[in-house]
Design a protein around this motif. Structure first.
Motif, PDB file in Angstrom:
ATOM      1  N   UNK A   1       0.820  -1.207   0.000  1.00 56.56           N
ATOM      2  CA  UNK A   1       0.000   0.000   0.000  1.00 56.56           C
ATOM      3  C   UNK A   1       0.858   1.263   0.000  1.00 56.56           C
ATOM      4  N   UNK A   2       2.148   1.114  -0.305  1.00 53.80           N
ATOM      5  CA  UNK A   2       3.077   2.234  -0.265  1.00 53.80           C
ATOM      6  C   UNK A   2       2.653   3.421  -1.112  1.00 53.80           C
ATOM      7  N   UNK A   3       2.174   3.155  -2.323  1.00 58.60           N
ATOM      8  CA  UNK A   3       1.741   4.258  -3.196  1.00 58.60           C
ATOM      9  C   UNK A   3       0.500   4.939  -2.627  1.00 58.60           C
ATOM     10  N   UNK A   4      -0.440   4.152  -2.127  1.00 60.10           N
ATOM     11  CA  UNK A   4      -1.672   4.708  -1.551  1.00 60.10           C
ATOM     12  C   UNK A   4      -1.339   5.567  -0.329  1.00 60.10           C
ATOM     13  N   UNK A   5      -0.321   5.141   0.437  1.00 63.56           N
ATOM     14  CA  UNK A   5       0.084   5.866   1.634  1.00 63.56           C
ATOM     15  C   UNK A   5       0.983   7.059   1.326  1.00 63.56           C
ATOM     16  N   UNK A   6       1.301   7.265   0.057  1.00 59.92           N
ATOM     17  CA  UNK A   6       2.116   8.408  -0.338  1.00 59.92           C
ATOM     18  C   UNK A   6       3.604   8.248  -0.093  1.00 59.92           C
ATOM     19  N   UNK A   7       4.074   6.999   0.024  1.00 60.22           N
ATOM     20  CA  UNK A   7       5.504   6.784   0.195  1.00 60.22           C
ATOM     21  C   UNK A   7       6.232   7.187  -1.090  1.00 60.22           C
ATOM     22  N   UNK A   8       7.474   7.640  -0.977  1.00 56.39           N
ATOM     23  CA  UNK A   8       8.188   8.106  -2.174  1.00 56.39           C
ATOM     24  C   UNK A   8       8.530   6.953  -3.111  1.00 56.39           C
ATOM     25  N   UNK A   9       8.531   7.206  -4.424  1.00 61.09           N
ATOM     26  CA  UNK A   9       8.950   6.164  -5.370  1.00 61.09           C
ATOM     27  C   UNK A   9      10.395   5.778  -5.093  1.00 61.09           C
ATOM     28  N   UNK A  10      10.688   4.485  -5.207  1.00 57.07           N
ATOM     29  CA  UNK A  10      12.018   3.991  -4.891  1.00 57.07           C
ATOM     30  C   UNK A  10      12.708   3.410  -6.128  1.00 57.07           C
ATOM     31  N   UNK A  11      12.118   2.370  -6.728  1.00 59.70           N
ATOM     32  CA  UNK A  11      12.720   1.729  -7.903  1.00 59.70           C
ATOM     33  C   UNK A  11      11.617   1.338  -8.884  1.00 59.70           C
ATOM     34  N   UNK A  12      11.921   1.431 -10.191  1.00 58.93           N
ATOM     35  CA  UNK A  12      10.966   0.955 -11.189  1.00 58.93           C
ATOM     36  C   UNK A  12      11.067  -0.563 -11.352  1.00 58.93           C
ATOM     37  N   UNK A  13       9.996  -1.181 -11.787  1.00 54.74           N
ATOM     38  CA  UNK A  13       9.992  -2.590 -12.151  1.00 54.74           C
ATOM     39  C   UNK A  13       9.796  -2.645 -13.660  1.00 54.74           C
TER      40      UNK A  13
END
Length: 91
Positions: A15-27
Motif C-alpha cells: 500500500x506504499x503508493x496509496x500511503x504516499x511513500x516516495x517512489x524507490x525503484x521501477x519494475x
C-alpha cells in the motif's frame, strides 16, 4: 512480493503508493518498459518454490542484486507523466 528470474522475492509495503511513500525503484518487463514502481523501502529474499518460507540470498544473488539496485533513480513528475532517470553512484 515480486518474482525475479531467480527464486527471489521483493518484499515491500503493497500500500506504499496509496500511503504516499516516495517512489524507490521501477519494475521493468523483459523489454525494459516500466510497468510498476516500488514505493517506500523494500528488501529481497530467497523464495524457494518448494517451500512456503523465505530464505536468505546466496552470495551470487547478493552480488547480482546489489549491482541491479545499486544506483537509485530520480523520479520526475511532468505533464501528467512520471519519468524515471537513472543516476550513478560511485562504488
Amino acid at each position: 512480493m515480486f518474482p525475479f528470474p531467480d527464486k527471489v522475492a521483493l518484499i515491500c509495503n503493497q500500500e506504499g503508493k496509496i500511503q504516499g511513500l516516495p517512489p524507490n525503484r521501477p519494475l521493468d518487463d523483459e523489454d525494459g518498459r516500466i510497468y510498476d514502481i516500488v514505493a517506500g523501502t523494500f528488501f529481497l529474499c530467497g523464495a524457494p518454490s518448494i517451500s512456503d518460507s523465505f530464505t536468505g540470498l546466496i552470495q551470487e544473488q547478493v552480488i547480482k542484486y546489489e549491482r541491479w539496485f545499486h544506483s537509485p533513480q530520480v523520479f520526475l513528475h511532468t505533464e501528467g507523466y512520471l519519468i524515471c532517470v537513472p543516476t550513478e553512484l560511485s562504488q
